[in-house]
Design an enzyme around this catalytic site. Structure first.
Site, PDB file in Angstrom:
ATOM      1  N   GLU A   1     -23.299  -1.742  -3.355  1.00 44.16           N
ATOM      2  CA  GLU A   1     -22.754  -2.365  -2.151  1.00 44.16           C
ATOM      3  C   GLU A   1     -21.392  -2.979  -2.475  1.00 44.16           C
ATOM      4  OE1 GLU A   1     -26.042  -4.930  -1.630  1.00 44.16           O
ATOM      5  OE2 GLU A   1     -27.379  -3.223  -1.335  1.00 44.16           O
TER       6      GLU A   1
ATOM      7  N   GLU B   1     -31.305  -1.341  -1.487  1.00 35.69           N
ATOM      8  CA  GLU B   1     -31.480  -1.275  -2.941  1.00 35.69           C
ATOM      9  C   GLU B   1     -32.439  -0.173  -3.354  1.00 35.69           C
ATOM     10  OE1 GLU B   1     -31.136  -4.052  -1.271  1.00 35.69           O
ATOM     11  OE2 GLU B   1     -29.371  -4.914  -2.230  1.00 35.69           O
TER      12      GLU B   1
ATOM     13  N   HIS C   1     -29.850 -16.405  -6.549  1.00 36.88           N
ATOM     14  CA  HIS C   1     -28.635 -15.949  -7.214  1.00 36.88           C
ATOM     15  C   HIS C   1     -28.587 -16.471  -8.644  1.00 36.88           C
ATOM     16  CE1 HIS C   1     -27.514 -15.299  -2.996  1.00 36.88           C
ATOM     17  NE2 HIS C   1     -26.550 -14.511  -3.406  1.00 36.88           N
TER      18      HIS C   1
HETATM   19  C1  LIG Z   1     -31.203  -7.233  -0.163  1.00 37.42           C
HETATM   20  C2  LIG Z   1     -29.841  -7.787  -0.314  1.00 37.42           C
HETATM   21  N1  LIG Z   1     -28.874  -7.012  -0.810  1.00 37.42           N
HETATM   22  C3  LIG Z   1     -27.614  -7.483  -0.954  1.00 37.42           C
HETATM   23  C4  LIG Z   1     -27.304  -8.762  -0.614  1.00 37.42           C
HETATM   24  C5  LIG Z   1     -25.875  -9.317  -0.813  1.00 37.42           C
HETATM   25  N2  LIG Z   1     -25.261  -9.599   0.464  1.00 37.42           N
HETATM   26  C6  LIG Z   1     -25.294 -10.838   1.010  1.00 37.42           C
HETATM   27  S1  LIG Z   1     -24.629 -10.868   2.538  1.00 37.42           S
HETATM   28  C7  LIG Z   1     -24.221  -9.231   2.471  1.00 37.42           C
HETATM   29  C8  LIG Z   1     -23.562  -8.583   3.630  1.00 37.42           C
HETATM   30  C9  LIG Z   1     -24.401  -8.767   4.852  1.00 37.42           C
HETATM   31  O1  LIG Z   1     -23.849  -8.117   5.944  1.00 37.42           O
HETATM   32  P1  LIG Z   1     -24.488  -8.240   7.382  1.00 37.42           P
HETATM   33  O2  LIG Z   1     -25.953  -7.972   7.298  1.00 37.42           O
HETATM   34  O3  LIG Z   1     -23.705  -7.383   8.292  1.00 37.42           O
HETATM   35  O4  LIG Z   1     -24.334  -9.760   7.766  1.00 37.42           O
HETATM   36  P2  LIG Z   1     -22.965 -10.576   7.885  1.00 37.42           P
HETATM   37  O5  LIG Z   1     -22.717 -11.191   6.558  1.00 37.42           O
HETATM   38  O6  LIG Z   1     -21.908  -9.620   8.293  1.00 37.42           O
HETATM   39  O7  LIG Z   1     -23.227 -11.607   8.920  1.00 37.42           O
HETATM   40  C10 LIG Z   1     -24.628  -8.675   1.265  1.00 37.42           C
HETATM   41  C11 LIG Z   1     -24.448  -7.265   0.858  1.00 37.42           C
HETATM   42  C12 LIG Z   1     -28.349  -9.555  -0.125  1.00 37.42           C
HETATM   43  N3  LIG Z   1     -28.161 -10.827   0.230  1.00 37.42           N
HETATM   44  N4  LIG Z   1     -29.593  -9.046   0.023  1.00 37.42           N
END
Ligand SMILES: Cc1ncc(C[n+]2csc(CCOP(=O)(O)OP(=O)(O)O)c2C)c(N)n1
Ligand SMILES: Cc1ncc(C[n+]2csc(CCOP(=O)(O)OP(=O)(O)O)c2C)c(N)n1
Ligand SMILES: [Mg+2]
Ligand SMILES: [Mg+2]
Lengths: 324, 325, 325, 324
Positions: A28, A59, A128
């Site tokens: 990602e 994942e 984290h």
């Molecule tokens: C299972 C998982 N994979 C990766 C992450 C890391 N991560 C945190 S926020 C994010 C982006 C989230 O995007 P979205 O769902 O569109 O929500 P937004 O932040 O845009 O409100 C990522 C990849 C995570 N928190 N959980």
């Protein structure tokens, strides 16, 4: 070349991708953003979107697709944005990847690397800060590495990419930019399965890996007048370098195992159990362990510090064992 | 279709049937260990999707798709040896049934975790795409397995990159005992394709002509870089979930109804309408498949059982120093 | 709508905005630890969905939905204390931001694992259903999180049992740096609802009127036992993914375009059209929210930091004998 | 009442559902079919589809929805059709359930039971033979039980359902119908956290759980003339009953830990490490372990037998330790 731990990882990935066009990076935000921690900065520009792939937030898919690529002779590096999210792809690791070769009677290899930032000490809170290596340590078919220096970070990444088996590579995010080190400009590889003797000593062996290596080394220096400590940095967790461990403990007669992961059910338990059995006659004191206390890694600093091993606790543990 | 192909397809339907029947019979006699999942009744799906594939295309069979192994080129003797847990099985006895694939023939061995192959198939299709190979990956899964997250993650990714993969849902109306109405809130799993940006098709999975026509379209589309397709084949398993399952959760009437749509019988009707000598074909084919399965069984029986220490082989491609441990 | 409600809604939009701005400012000053995820720009979604909920309805906010906490009734002071990692936070400092929910007000604290709350929300809605309670569960998730298997498993189950749950996708066009076209192969996440047997709706997430109207319909439907709805709100986050993110992956033009659709400004236009004294309302509200946030900050600053050994509390409801261990 | 191990589990679920209408059972095929092994036979008829719920094939959902039910005061029992599939719901266990109370600062409990058939010896192959308890042993917030008798199977199921924390209940499918036992007709509960002293002895302690308990007991009887063995059946794995373990090892001076799960990284490692440290002065021989060899559990009988502990290997290990 003076490099940080994180730059060492980046260089290793870059060089391996340059060397072998079968090496691809999936994760990602690894492309456009260059990774949440910038560990893959510049790689998209250099290798293009077919080899540096910004994946959907999936994942299980990331790891599963890595298995499909591997069967086709590719060598995927699979990033977990934080290693904590490895729990979401757990089945694909322990069942799909770890048994791939076995259930096919040796017909294929599974050259994948799963990597991501692990560890606490940065107020990351419950999701984290995790150190989940013990889960995978219990799974045959996998290999596990956890470098503590920039040199090893680079050399082990290269070894992991070239290894034909699934390797889980635990990066330590606390160390990412906190250590900076001179490394050779020429190509080098750190072999999987070999521990590093960081310091020789005659009184007591400390067996450790990951970020506590630095606190242990400091303790060894600071306590030099009190006790002559031998420090083993495992580097590879699966397979364990028992030769190195046994040799050290047979010499010193005392062993302390230190890791940041929770003590109960941690890798230190296995090491302690093996030492206790295999070096029974050599031991001048009980095998001791220092890992995190039996809680999740909390956010608030005083609590986080209470839970995780730190300089003070390491010194205390060494003193207790030395006094035995 | 040529007469030769008509007959060949009939051969495959019958070979699978014979293979399945023999396994069931042997299981009844206590000759087999472990779970046995009969795909009897669903032969047209695997024949229809695998028959015209190229050697270097890949399939990802589900636990009931023994037929897919056979049609894609797996040696029946080795497949039987695998079911016996013998050394000549693809898994060398490490696991049985379909868990060991025949990678040389593009047949992937699944874990038991339903639908876990779909991300793998998508990853492989991604490789076909970036290397510009006109190969396809065919991922089979049950309608029950469609509920798993891995299905979603794989289809979503396939949709983003228009990957050369065909998702084949074998909807046999039950997941073990669980009927479709407790499995999902829609009539057709294929309806989900729209949510991923590709085409979904529903086909009568017992009608080999229909399956082949739909398969061809989907495979062509994939090969041409036009993206994935989700094909849902409505079909039925005659046996219980496994040979141990008496399948009391369904009515005899229902089973009979489906037996009246038997893919092999339908194909015989077609051969008849084509004015072939069906009686002769039937006898000749029966003889052929009997021989093939006899041969497979004999081979499997003769294949050595793995010895204990072989359990420690094939864990690592770059072996680890066990001395050191 | 009554004038009182018009003003109240404005108050909530502004309170959230003030809260977010203050947190960002404190983060810049180095007063906060850990990740800070601003929802600035997305306020109409949380206000629109949470304002008319009952006290015993439940919400499952995403990492950016600080506003949902406030509108659903969380004490701003405790929320701020949580962001400070203090003892008076809902998590008692165990975690920060939105990981500790306020269960007494029907606000669930999420783990970081995106979309992992959706199965939990579905399970809770299942309880509402079997106990014949006319309560609803609202599960928020990002369009990036929509790729996770948990979303599929939860929606599928909700579809089977027609559960009283509303799935709210906040599509802000980016998941960290990842744009929608790399996240999914369709235009609208809402299109997936059809594949689960319920309704999907797309709404302008910056338009509070539109959000409220859609929310009302979806919530009513759920309460009446007519099943789930998937509502996709198109919106935008002004800040980067977290405060550390410079968000170079998007253009200034794009940000400005969205700032021109600001939900608070749109609401002021509405108040104006209604011939209220907007200037006065603005000033008065600004004062109110400033006070509320000042108060929250003061409280949080005064709240004690947890001490080390508190880390061992709250692990078990029926404590285990640590002596014995 | 003479009951099998599996019938004991069924009775416990039945009685708890009868006692408390907040107890519900969710899983694949638990209703119409009564479970793949018939462990919930008859419960759908008795309690209806709102309380005995045939779920879609979605392990992550099954566990996640259990968390949602628990927050509402329900007490869900969540079945994995085989415990091996727990890997597909892993994140919901280790992150969602295990941290629920912690991350909410104690605002809620999480009374869920996750259960399913585990263990090998039935030619189940790689995915129907697993013993994954060690993964969860490393996770605070969880409790783990693994009964070896019908009595404990019943009593621990009742305790698990009544417990306010997430309990993972490992059923042993090898024992399902192989043991039949007289159990009291009246209500009883086996407390979580207490080991059972199955046999007193003075020479050597064997600490074990699950299906090997029976082989160990047989060895203890058969070898009675050679060596006087004490047998501890842990029953609960998390928390460990260290009082019982310590008391026994202090008495005998020798400890052997036996479990079917893989030796490396198994729960035995932790037990051995604790004994080695806490009973250092009491030990007359090295702490020994016997677990499965470092491979997946293969299908073919000779290989399966080679990998898993068996009667012969247990006797051999006891002899080696006794001779020390
Ligand atoms: C299972 C998982 N994979 C990766 C992450 C890391 N991560 C945190 S926020 C994010 C982006 C989230 O995007 P979205 O769902 O569109 O929500 P937004 O932040 O845009 O409100 C990522 C990849 C995570 N928190 N959980
Ligand atoms: C992840 C997972 N959960 C549960 C099972 C147990 N199981 C094996 S087959 C089966 C039913 C599968 O139904 P379906 O997908 O429709 O395929 P069919 O057997 O009908 O061909 C179940 C529940 C499994 N193998 N994997
Ligand atoms: Mg089915
Ligand atoms: Mg987004």
């Amino acid at each position: 070349m003076l490099v940080t731990y994180i730059e060492a990882i980046r260089q290793a990935m870059d060089e391996e991708m340059d060397r072998d066009k079968n090496v691809v990076l999936l994760g990602e935000d690894v492309g456009l953003l260059g990774g949440a921690f910038k560990v893959s900065a510049g790689l998209l520009d250099k290798y293009g979107p077919d080899r540096v792939v910004d994946m959907p937030i999936s994942e299980s898919l990331i790891i599963g697709s890595g298995v499909g690529l591997a069967v086709q002779g590719m060598r995927p590096i699979l990033e977990m944005q934080f290693i904590d999210f490895i729990s979401c792809g757990f089945d694909q690791i322990v069942n799909s990847a770890a048994t791939l070769r076995y259930r096919h009677g040796g017909q294929t290899a599974c050259p994948i690397v799963i990597r991501g930032p692990s560890g606490g000490g940065v107020h990351g809170g419950l999701y984290h800060s995790q150190n989940p290596e013990a889960w995978f340590f219990h799974v045959p078919g996998l290999k596990i590495v956890a470098p503590s220096t920039a040199y090893d970070a680079k050399g082990l990444m290269k070894a992991a990419v070239r290894d034909d088996d699934p390797v889980i590579y635990f990066e330590n995010k606390f160390l990412y930019r906190r250590i900076k080190e001179e490394i050779p400009p020429e190509e080098f590889v750190v072999p999987i399965g070999k521990a590093a003797l960081r310091k020789e000593g005659g009184d007591l062996s400390v067996i450790t890996y990951g970020s506590p290596v630095h606190a242990v080394m400091k303790a060894a220096r600071d306590m030099a007048k009190e006790v002559d400590i031998e420090v083993i940095d495992l580097r590879t967790l699966l397979p364990l370098d028992m030769n190195a461990i046994r040799a050290s403990v047979r010499k010193t007669g005392k062993a302390l195992i230190v890791h940041e992961a929770r003590q109960t059910g941690g890798i230190g338990a296995e090491i302690a159990a093996r030492i206790a059995q295999e070096c029974f006659e050599d031991l001048d004191g009980p095998v001791m362990r220092l890992g995190a206390r039996e809680a999740h890694t909390p956010f608030a600093p005083a609590m986080e510090d209470y839970v995780l091993p730190n300089q003070e606790k390491i010194i205390e543990a060494i003193r207790t064992l030395a006094a035995y | 279709m040529t007469e030769q192909k008509d007959r060949e397809l009939y051969y495959w339907l019958r070979l699978i049937r014979e293979f399945e029947d023999r396994i069931s019979a042997m299981d009844k006699q206590g000759k087999l260990m472990g779970g046995v999942y009969s795909g009897k009744g669903q032969e047209a799906v695997t024949v229809g999707f695998c028959h015209d594939l190229r050697w270097d295309d890949w399939i990802f069979p589900l636990h009931r798709d023994l037929g897919a192994f056979l049609v894609k080129g797996a040696d029946p003797r080795r497949l039987m040896a695998q079911i016996f847990g013998k050394r000549d099985g693809f898994a060398k006895g490490k696991d049985s049934y379909l868990h060991g694939g025949d990678l040389g023939n593009g047949i992937f061995g699944a874990t038991s975790m339903l639908a876990a192959t779909l991300p793998v198939a998508a990853g492989m299709a991604f490789k076909f795409k970036i290397r510009k190979e006109d190969r396809v990956a065919i991922a089979f899964f049950g309608e029950g397995a469609s509920s798993r997250g891995d299905v979603h993650e794989a289809m979503n990714f396939a949709g983003v990159h228009k990957l050369p993969v065909v998702f084949v849902c074998e909807n046999n109306f039950y997941a073990y005992s669980t009927p479709n109405e407790l499995q999902f809130g829609v009539d057709n799993v294929a309806d989900r394709a729209a949510g991923y940006g590709f085409k979904g098709e529903v086909v009568n999975g017992n009608d080999l002509h229909a399956v082949m026509a739909t398969a061809r379209k989907a495979i062509d589309r994939a090969r041409k870089g036009e993206g994935p397709t989700l094909v849902e084949c409505k079909t039925y398993r005659y046996h219980g979930h496994s040979e141990h399952d008496r399948a009391d959760y369904r009515t005899e009437e229902e089973v009979i109804t489906w037996e009246s749509r038997d893919p092999m019988i339908l194909w015989e009707v077609y051969l008849e309408k084509k004015k072939y000598d069906v009686e002769a074909i039937r006898n000749e084919t029966a003889e052929r498949v009997r021989k093939a399965v006899d041969d497979a069984v004999a081979f499997a029986e003769g294949s050595p059982a793995p010895e204990g220490p072989e359990a420690m082989e094939d864990l690592y491609a770059m072996p680890i120093d066990t001395e050191a441990r």
